[in-house]
Design an enzyme around this catalytic site. Structure first.
Site, PDB file in Angstrom:
ATOM      1  CG  HIS A  85       5.497   7.219  -5.948  1.00  0.00           C
ATOM      2  ND1 HIS A  85       6.470   6.486  -6.593  1.00  0.00           N
ATOM      3  CD2 HIS A  85       5.385   6.683  -4.710  1.00  0.00           C
ATOM      4  CE1 HIS A  85       6.910   5.533  -5.783  1.00  0.00           C
ATOM      5  NE2 HIS A  85       6.260   5.631  -4.628  1.00  0.00           N
ATOM      6  CD  GLU A 157       7.923   7.011  -1.137  1.00  0.00           C
ATOM      7  OE1 GLU A 157       7.528   6.030  -0.514  1.00  0.00           O
ATOM      8  OE2 GLU A 157       7.778   7.136  -2.357  1.00  0.00           O
TER       9      GLU A 157
HETATM   10  P1  13P Z   1       8.776   0.235  -0.685  1.00  0.00           P
HETATM   11  O1  13P Z   1       8.191   0.327   0.706  1.00  0.00           O
HETATM   12  O2  13P Z   1       8.421  -1.028  -1.391  1.00  0.00           O
HETATM   13  O3  13P Z   1      10.228   0.553  -0.661  1.00  0.00           O
HETATM   14  O4  13P Z   1       8.082   1.391  -1.535  1.00  0.00           O
HETATM   15  C1  13P Z   1       8.032   2.662  -1.020  1.00  0.00           C
HETATM   16  C2  13P Z   1       7.125   3.460  -1.856  1.00  0.00           C
HETATM   17  O5  13P Z   1       7.407   3.725  -3.007  1.00  0.00           O
HETATM   18  C3  13P Z   1       5.859   3.889  -1.264  1.00  0.00           C
HETATM   19  O6  13P Z   1       5.240   4.848  -2.035  1.00  0.00           O
END
Ligand code: 13P
Length: 235
Positions: A85, A157
């Site tokens: 992450h 992400e």
């Molecule tokens: P948000 O949904 O708060 O933008 O975070 C995304 C995230 O980092 C999930 O791992």
């Protein structure tokens, strides 16, 4: 659909107990994976959802203060684990070599790694997103067998979308997910599931859900709103 809720470092014990009580009462059409803070893993032992960890050590066990091993996670019924992450990469200076080791140790212990990848705003603006994402995939998935690759889940992400309220267009997500899937098919002759994550909420979820090649979602802040999540899962 696979819906993964990343609680990050939020909620107290009392809040977690109340949260879990609500989610354990429903049955879901989607597969729900909850990733609480590791301190709370023992509180999430329901049978209608799956349990994910936010972290794992690259080591099998032994003298590594402050770490948690894949074997220990498995003993708490953890079935999935986030790897790479952007927040753990930053907070713990994780390298791609370490992430590769974490993926291997998870697979060895029967836990599905959810490898998070994403570009910065600057990299996207400079048309470097594809290079950044494929380099990361190549390094993090090094020396995995075809069978192991097929178990890995990738979460796209974009760093600029996390917690910012900015979400890429459906077209950008679709193209990027397609690029990731094609890259893996070409490199490893295997297909993987790809999730999208970043600023998902109750309102944009219905729009994001129409993206045909996305296999699920990784949700941060909105995942703390247990009622909102229940409503979302009923859509
Ligand atoms: P948000 O949904 O708060 O933008 O975070 C995304 C995230 O980092 C999930 O791992």
């Amino acid at each position: 659909m696979l819906i993964v809720l990343n609680h990050k470092m939020n909620l107290t014990k009392e809040e977690v107990v109340a949260y879990e009580k609500i989610i354990r009462e429903k049955t879901y059409d989607d597969t729900l994976v909850v990733c609480p803070s590791i301190a709370y893993l023992p509180y999430f032992q329901g049978e209608n959802y799956k349990l994910g960890s936010q972290i794992v050590s690259q080591y099998d066990g032994g003298s590594h203060t402050g770490e948690v091993s894949a074997k220990q996670l498995r003993s708490l019924n953890v079935s999935h684990c986030l790897v790479g992450h952007s927040e753990t990469r930053k907070d713990h200076n994780e390298t791609e070599l370490e992430l590769n080791k974490k993926i291997k140790v998870l697979l060895k212990n029967g836990i599905i790694p959810i490898l998070c990848i994403g570009e910065t705003q600057e990299e996207r603006d400079q048309n470097k997103a594809e290079d950044v994402l494929t380099r990361d995939l190549r390094n993090c998935l090094r020396e995995l067998s075809k069978e192991e690759i097929s178990k890995v889940i990738v979460a796209y992400e974009p760093i600029w979308a996390i917690g910012s309220g900015n979400v890429p267009s459906n077209e950008t997500i679709e193209q990027t997910v397609s690029m990731i899937k094609t890259f893996i098919e070409e490199q490893y002759q295997e297909s993987v599931k790809v999730l999208y994550g970043g600023s998902i909420n109750k309102h944009n979820y219905t729009i994001l859900k129409t993206i045909f090649n996305v296999d699920g979602f990784l949700i941060g802040g909105f995942g703390l709103d247990v009622q909102g999540i229940q409503e979302m899962l009923e859509i």
